[in-house]
Design a protein around this motif. Structure first.
Motif, PDB file in Angstrom:
ATOM      1  N   VAL A  87       0.842  -1.190   0.000  1.00 50.36           N
ATOM      2  CA  VAL A  87       0.000   0.000   0.000  1.00 50.36           C
ATOM      3  C   VAL A  87       0.879   1.243   0.000  1.00 50.36           C
ATOM      4  O   VAL A  87       1.695   1.439   0.914  1.00 50.36           O
ATOM      5  CB  VAL A  87      -0.935   0.015   1.222  1.00 50.36           C
ATOM      6  N   THR A  88       0.739   2.067  -1.027  1.00 52.24           N
ATOM      7  CA  THR A  88       1.507   3.304  -1.143  1.00 52.24           C
ATOM      8  C   THR A  88       0.551   4.492  -1.105  1.00 52.24           C
ATOM      9  O   THR A  88      -0.660   4.346  -1.230  1.00 52.24           O
ATOM     10  CB  THR A  88       2.319   3.317  -2.445  1.00 52.24           C
ATOM     11  N   GLY A  89       1.133   5.679  -0.958  1.00 58.32           N
ATOM     12  CA  GLY A  89       0.324   6.885  -0.907  1.00 58.32           C
ATOM     13  C   GLY A  89       0.924   7.902   0.032  1.00 58.32           C
ATOM     14  O   GLY A  89       1.951   7.654   0.680  1.00 58.32           O
ATOM     15  N   SER A  90       0.293   9.052   0.115  1.00 57.51           N
ATOM     16  CA  SER A  90       0.796  10.130   0.954  1.00 57.51           C
ATOM     17  C   SER A  90       0.755   9.740   2.424  1.00 57.51           C
ATOM     18  O   SER A  90      -0.136   8.996   2.849  1.00 57.51           O
ATOM     19  CB  SER A  90      -0.035  11.399   0.735  1.00 57.51           C
ATOM     20  N   GLY A  94      -4.234   7.074   5.820  1.00 58.63           N
ATOM     21  CA  GLY A  94      -4.967   5.875   6.201  1.00 58.63           C
ATOM     22  C   GLY A  94      -4.423   4.567   5.676  1.00 58.63           C
ATOM     23  O   GLY A  94      -5.155   3.571   5.644  1.00 58.63           O
ATOM     24  N   LYS A  95      -3.147   4.533   5.281  1.00 59.63           N
ATOM     25  CA  LYS A  95      -2.592   3.268   4.762  1.00 59.63           C
ATOM     26  C   LYS A  95      -2.572   2.196   5.850  1.00 59.63           C
ATOM     27  O   LYS A  95      -3.013   1.073   5.626  1.00 59.63           O
ATOM     28  CB  LYS A  95      -1.177   3.512   4.220  1.00 59.63           C
ATOM     29  N   SER A  96      -2.038   2.531   7.021  1.00 59.29           N
ATOM     30  CA  SER A  96      -1.970   1.529   8.091  1.00 59.29           C
ATOM     31  C   SER A  96      -3.347   1.202   8.653  1.00 59.29           C
ATOM     32  O   SER A  96      -3.580   0.097   9.159  1.00 59.29           O
ATOM     33  CB  SER A  96      -1.035   2.014   9.206  1.00 59.29           C
ATOM     34  N   THR A  97      -4.286   2.140   8.547  1.00 55.90           N
ATOM     35  CA  THR A  97      -5.647   1.893   9.028  1.00 55.90           C
ATOM     36  C   THR A  97      -6.317   0.768   8.257  1.00 55.90           C
ATOM     37  O   THR A  97      -7.222   0.094   8.768  1.00 55.90           O
ATOM     38  CB  THR A  97      -6.477   3.180   8.915  1.00 55.90           C
ATOM     39  N   LEU A 272      -1.449  -1.358  -4.173  1.00 53.17           N
ATOM     40  CA  LEU A 272      -2.641  -0.545  -3.920  1.00 53.17           C
ATOM     41  C   LEU A 272      -2.200   0.883  -3.624  1.00 53.17           C
ATOM     42  O   LEU A 272      -1.527   1.133  -2.621  1.00 53.17           O
ATOM     43  CB  LEU A 272      -3.446  -1.108  -2.737  1.00 53.17           C
ATOM     44  N   GLU A 273      -2.554   1.799  -4.496  1.00 51.92           N
ATOM     45  CA  GLU A 273      -2.304   3.224  -4.269  1.00 51.92           C
ATOM     46  C   GLU A 273      -3.475   3.768  -3.465  1.00 51.92           C
ATOM     47  O   GLU A 273      -4.610   3.817  -3.941  1.00 51.92           O
ATOM     48  CB  GLU A 273      -2.164   3.965  -5.601  1.00 51.92           C
ATOM     49  N   MET A 274      -3.206   4.177  -2.221  1.00 53.36           N
ATOM     50  CA  MET A 274      -4.279   4.636  -1.348  1.00 53.36           C
ATOM     51  C   MET A 274      -4.849   5.952  -1.861  1.00 53.36           C
ATOM     52  O   MET A 274      -4.141   6.959  -1.924  1.00 53.36           O
ATOM     53  CB  MET A 274      -3.755   4.815   0.084  1.00 53.36           C
TER      54      MET A 274
END
Length: 352
Positions: A87-90, A94-97, A272-274
């Motif tokens: 999971v990538t993204g800024s 909420g990636k870890s969520t 998965l791009e968050m």
């Protein structure tokens, strides 16, 4: 409980990103692909729940999905294929969520967290061995005045056995997730891009084979050992020093994109791009955490969305903090309170 069927006869997707716990027995996961079957033993008891941690992360479940349909499809594909999610993204979006959403929605118990830093190595996630503590315990055992001074069977029978090796071994989050549970555990490997360059490659064997060895137990004379786990007061029986899962864990690996991962590692994961939450999703998140939707929540959400669209780095925590302050009655979103809100919603990429 099996997954409900859609109108065309296909099974409805298990994961919908609402964070709603199952009513009754947890849903059954899709059948395991033949190439992802494992035969670990002995079976482990059901993992504990951690409702407090889930409540802090997710709040109270809401009917509004926290992810779009495309993202939910990727998560469901990872569940079907028993493959890790990358999971990538800024930062702060909420990636870890996601790991907590999956665990609560599918009834998979407590989330196991492995937080990565630049010094982290694979063994940190698998297990630790307190060699010094064991040496001290053996020295104290040998110095016990009740110890026999000769090899007399009757006296030896009265003596306490020496400290067991397993008492000084604790499985890490990754090592605990790979125990042979009847249902998969949820493992969060947080910010893998902060790791040493070798760690993703070191993970390949474990992620592919769902197993690992503890060399200290392999060399030990005992066929089995009772070790500690990452769960509170948890323990597990390890046979001949080898751990193999029965159900491959749901692995959520997060990255802030600080570096690229090797192709061999990326091949074993589903990317998965968050996405940035929509206005509707942000309002639902505020309501789930605060219990109600404050009168000025929409204004704060609009202010937050405007800043996100302008670029920079912003976190969902900033929005929750802003709404909490303005809804408490102590601060107002004008005059001096407006300056405080600007501070809370500042661009985190600017360093202050």
């Amino acid at each position: 409980m099996t997954a409900p069927e859609t109108a065309d006869g296909h099974n409805a997707p298990l994961f919908r990103a609402t964070g709603a716990a199952p009513q009754g027995p947890p849903p059954e996961l899709p059948p395991v692909p033949p190439w992802r079957r494992f035969r670990g033993s002995p079976p482990q008891p059901e993992p504990p729940d951690d409702d407090e941690a889930a409540l802090r992360r997710l709040g109270i479940a809401d009917a509004v999905p926290q992810l779009d349909q495309e993202s939910c499809d990727i998560v469901n594909a990872a569940l079907m294929l028993r493959r890790p999610l990358l999971v990538t993204g800024s930062p702060g979006m909420g990636k870890s969520t996601l790991a907590y959403l999956i665990a609560r929605e599918l009834g998979l118990g407590r989330v196991l967290e492995w937080n990565i830093v630049s010094r982290t190595v694979l063994r940190d996630g698998l297990y630790t061995h307190d060699a010094l503590g064991r040496a001290q315990a053996i020295a104290a055992w040998r110095a016990d005045p009740a110890a026999p001074i000769r090899a007399d069977q009757e006296l030896a029978a009265e003596r306490q056995p020496p400290p067991a090796l397993g008492d000084f071994i604790t499985l890490g989050a990754l090592g605990t997730a790979l125990l042979p549970h009847a249902r998969p555990r949820v493992l969060l490997i947080d910010e893998l891009d902060k790791s040493d360059i070798d760690l993703p490659n070191d993970l390949l064997h474990v992620l592919e084979n769902g197993s690992y060895e503890i060399p200290e137990l392999v060399r030990d004379a005992m066929d089995s050992a009772r070790v500690h786990t990452s769960d509170p007061e948890g323990a597990a029986r390890v046979l001949r020093g080898r751990v193999e899962c029965r159900e491959f864990p749901v692995v959520v690996i997060t990255s802030n994109g600080e570096r690229e991962f090797p192709a061999a590692f990326r091949r074993r994961c589903l990317p998965l791009e968050m996405p940035t939450p929509t206005r509707e999703q942000l309002l639902a998140m505020v309501k789930s955490h605060l219990g109600v939707l404050p009168a000025d929540a929409a204004d704060q959400v609009d202010r937050f969305v405007e800043r996100v669209n302008d670029g920079g780095t912003h976190s969902l925590d900033q929005l929750l903090n802003a709404v909490q302050l303005t809804s408490s009655g102590t601060f107002r979103a004008d005059a001096g309170g407006l300056k405080l809100l600007e501070l809370l919603l500042r661009d985190l990429s600017k360093g202050r």
